[in-house]
Design a protein around this motif. Structure first.
Motif, short mmCIF file in Angstrom:
data_model
loop_
_atom_site.label_atom_id
_atom_site.label_comp_id
_atom_site.label_asym_id
_atom_site.label_seq_id
_atom_site.Cartn_x
_atom_site.Cartn_y
_atom_site.Cartn_z
N LEU A 16 -6.60 3.30 0.37
CA LEU A 16 -7.67 2.38 0.02
C LEU A 16 -8.95 3.19 -0.02
CD1 LEU A 16 -6.79 -0.67 2.30
CD2 LEU A 16 -6.05 -0.22 -0.05
N ASN A 53 -14.64 -6.82 -3.39
CA ASN A 53 -13.38 -6.64 -2.70
C ASN A 53 -12.24 -6.76 -3.70
OD1 ASN A 53 -11.11 -6.64 -1.11
ND2 ASN A 53 -11.57 -8.56 -0.04
N GLN A 108 -7.34 -0.75 7.49
CA GLN A 108 -8.19 -0.44 6.35
C GLN A 108 -8.96 0.86 6.55
OE1 GLN A 108 -10.56 -3.86 5.21
NE2 GLN A 108 -8.77 -5.16 4.92
N GLU A 110 -6.10 -9.22 0.62
CA GLU A 110 -6.73 -8.94 1.91
C GLU A 110 -8.22 -9.22 1.86
OE1 GLU A 110 -5.98 -5.50 4.31
OE2 GLU A 110 -4.29 -4.93 3.03
N HIS A 113 0.82 -1.20 0.00
CA HIS A 113 0.00 0.00 0.00
C HIS A 113 0.86 1.26 0.00
CE1 HIS A 113 -3.45 -2.46 0.45
NE2 HIS A 113 -3.17 -2.83 1.68
N LEU A 140 -9.15 -5.50 -2.88
CA LEU A 140 -7.93 -5.25 -2.11
C LEU A 140 -6.97 -6.41 -2.35
CD1 LEU A 140 -9.49 -4.16 1.32
CD2 LEU A 140 -8.92 -2.72 -0.65
N ARG A 187 -7.58 -6.59 10.70
CA ARG A 187 -7.15 -5.57 9.74
C ARG A 187 -8.10 -4.36 9.69
NH1 ARG A 187 -2.47 -4.59 7.78
NH2 ARG A 187 -3.32 -3.90 5.80
N THR A 189 -11.98 -8.51 3.58
CA THR A 189 -12.60 -7.35 4.21
C THR A 189 -14.08 -7.63 4.37
OG1 THR A 189 -12.76 -4.92 4.15
CG2 THR A 189 -13.10 -6.08 2.06
N PRO A 199 -14.93 -1.09 7.16
CA PRO A 199 -14.56 -2.51 7.18
C PRO A 199 -14.56 -3.05 8.60
CG PRO A 199 -12.90 -1.17 6.04
CD PRO A 199 -13.79 -0.25 6.78
#
Length: 504
Positions: free
Chosen positions: A98, A123, A184, A128, A30, A125, A180, A130, A175
């Motif tokens: 994000l 999703n 996020q 990951e 990221h 991502l 996480r 979420t 999220p």
């Protein structure tokens, strides 16, 4: 040695294990890295680089709206995608974030109570899982976006629910994946969700302006740093407070204006102590919608992380007013407590005269009495610290236990009123959040003094100050698993969360 002294002596050796350890790992996917000024490989501390300067004073922007694709009244159908994006908080510097549909904050979702909602979520991502949690909203447990129901990377799912009559209020979405959530959210995944009443008692002349508060930390190169050890202990507090994604925007109004604001604290851990200075505020709503009657003459409004409020402010005379958050100590473990004070927004009141606006009604709505509780429960917030192999270990606990999503902590009966006693024996304040319903604060107790709630209101998040006990009247109407937790997101990930199984 007490816990604060223990932290001061051992903070550099803090060890985190389990899901929260991911917060301290490399986040290069990221574009994230350690804070500037940290020690390098040679053990020497590099000189801190100049941090980016964010532009200030632009006109307050409206939050972008999520388009409704339904072709019939009473339905809301839309698409949301979580994916990496790039924005420019500072001129000439790209920042990877994000975002929902490329927007930070995410697009405003606005519906009317009674609507049937269907949101197709994707999703995107990388690597990951979420979820989307509809914070504060009375949705079925299997639509609530809890950590046990993840959407895998590359996956999609349909969130579908019907909003009952009486559910109008200021909610938000974010999220809630296991381990996480904090990352996020601070990387940009959060948005406002407003449920309008069929008949609104607040005069339309007051407008309806959401103020969505987030905070941001940027490194010298514009990247968002990963959480530090201090962040894990205290919750992440950014260097910049943003309003609708902007630094200190400006709202221009004619003299004599009455303005309705919806206030959202969507930060990971920042407590807001809001004031317009000489302009008094009238509180008209809380997390779950309007109060029974306005509360007038307020000079400050407190919002813990996750809380919302609705206010009306009268801007009678020309001039400049500043919305500020003052510095208040809600407890800080270890050294380096940040100054929480900040200017958030400027209101320029011009010499032009606004059209005369109707007065607020003396009564806004009725809020049902939940009645006498059939069950009484007690929840204690504590933190533990111990020396182990590799350094100091720390956990945030409820009733002495750390979160386990395979364990049911509470079994409740749908439709039954309960009294929940939330006791904070930790060294800092903890905002308590309950999924699936709105509760009523009955009373608070501190140093042996009991104070009744000054007015009846629907709440889903309430601050529990250190040394304080807060008693809540709770009724869950929809069966299924529901989370309850501290809404300092780093504390949630370090164990301060439980599961209530609501049975029909």
């Amino acid at each position: 040695m007490n816990r604060r002294e223990f932290l001061l002596s051992g903070v550099a050796a803090l060890v985190i294990s389990g899901p929260a350890a991911a917060q301290m790992q490399d986040h290069s996917k990221h574009g994230m890295h350690d804070m500037p000024g940290m020690s390098g490989e040679d053990g020497k501390t590099a000189a801190p680089e100049a941090l980016p300067t964010l532009p200030e004073g632009a006109p307050l922007r409206d939050l972008p709206r999520l388009a409704n694709r339904a072709d019939e009244p009473g339905r809301f159908e839309a698409e949301l995608t979580a994916k990496p994006a790039t924005v420019r908080f500072a001129e000439g510097i790209d920042t990877p974030i994000l975002a929902y549909n490329g927007e930070a904050p995410g697009p405003l979702i606005e519906v009317t109570e009674g609507d049937k909602v269907a949101i197709r979520f994707a999703n995107r991502l990388p690597g990951e899982e979420t979820t989307i949690h509809w914070h504060g909203m009375p949705v079925p447990a299997d639509q609530d976006g809890n950590p046990m129901d993840p959407v895998l990377s590359g996956g999609e799912r349909l969130y579908a629910f019907e909003l009952p009559e009486g559910s109008a209020g200021s909610y938000w979405y974010h999220p809630h994946p296991h381990g996480r959530t904090a990352e996020q959210v601070y990387l940009g995944l959060a948005g406002a969700f407003i449920v309008k009443p069929r008949q609104d008692p607040i005069p339309a002349a007051y407008g309806d302006t959401p103020l969505f508060f987030t905070d941001l930390r940027l490194a010298a190169d514009g990247l968002i740093p990963a959480n530090t050890m201090a962040d894990l202990m205290n919750g992440r507090v950014g260097d910049h407070v943003l309003v609708n994604g902007q630094k200190k925007p400006t709202l221009t109004l004619p003299a004599g204006s009455r303005r309705r604001f919806r206030l959202f604290n969507a930060s990971n851990a920042r407590f807001l102590h809001l004031t317009f200075g000489e302009a008094a505020m009238t509180l008209i709503g809380s997390d779950g919608g309007l109060l029974e009657a306005p509360v007038t003459g307020l000079r400050t409004i407190d919002l813990a992380p996750g809380e919302r409020a609705e206010i009306v402010v009268a801007f009678d005379r020309p001039g400049r007013l500043v919305l500020r958050t003052e510095d208040v100590d809600h407890g800080w473990m270890g050294p380096g407590r940040p100054d929480m004070a900040a200017e958030l927004m400027t209101v320029e009141v011009t010499a032009d005269k606004a059209e005369p606006a109707p007065a607020l009604p003396a009564r806004l709505r009725s809020i049902a009495d939940l009645g006498s509780p059939a069950v009484r429960r007690r929840f204690e917030f504590t933190e533990t610290m111990s020396m182990g192999e590799g350094g100091m270990k720390m956990a945030f606990l409820i009733n002495g236990a750390s979160f386990d999503m395979n364990r049911v902590d509470v079994v409740a009966k749908a439709g039954q009123t309960e009294l929940w006693e939330v006791v904070n024996r930790a060294d800092m304040d903890h905002p308590f959040h309950l999924h699936g319903t709105q509760f009523q604060v009955a009373e608070t107790e501190r140093d042996g003094r009991v104070s009744k709630a000054p007015y009846r209101a629907w709440k889903d998040t309430v601050n529990v100050a250190r040394g304080e006990t807060v008693r809540l009247l709770v009724r869950q109407d929809l069966p299924g698993p529901r989370m309850y937790h501290c809404h300092i997101l780093e504390h949630e990930q370090l164990g301060m969360m439980g599961v209530a199984e609501v049975q029909a």
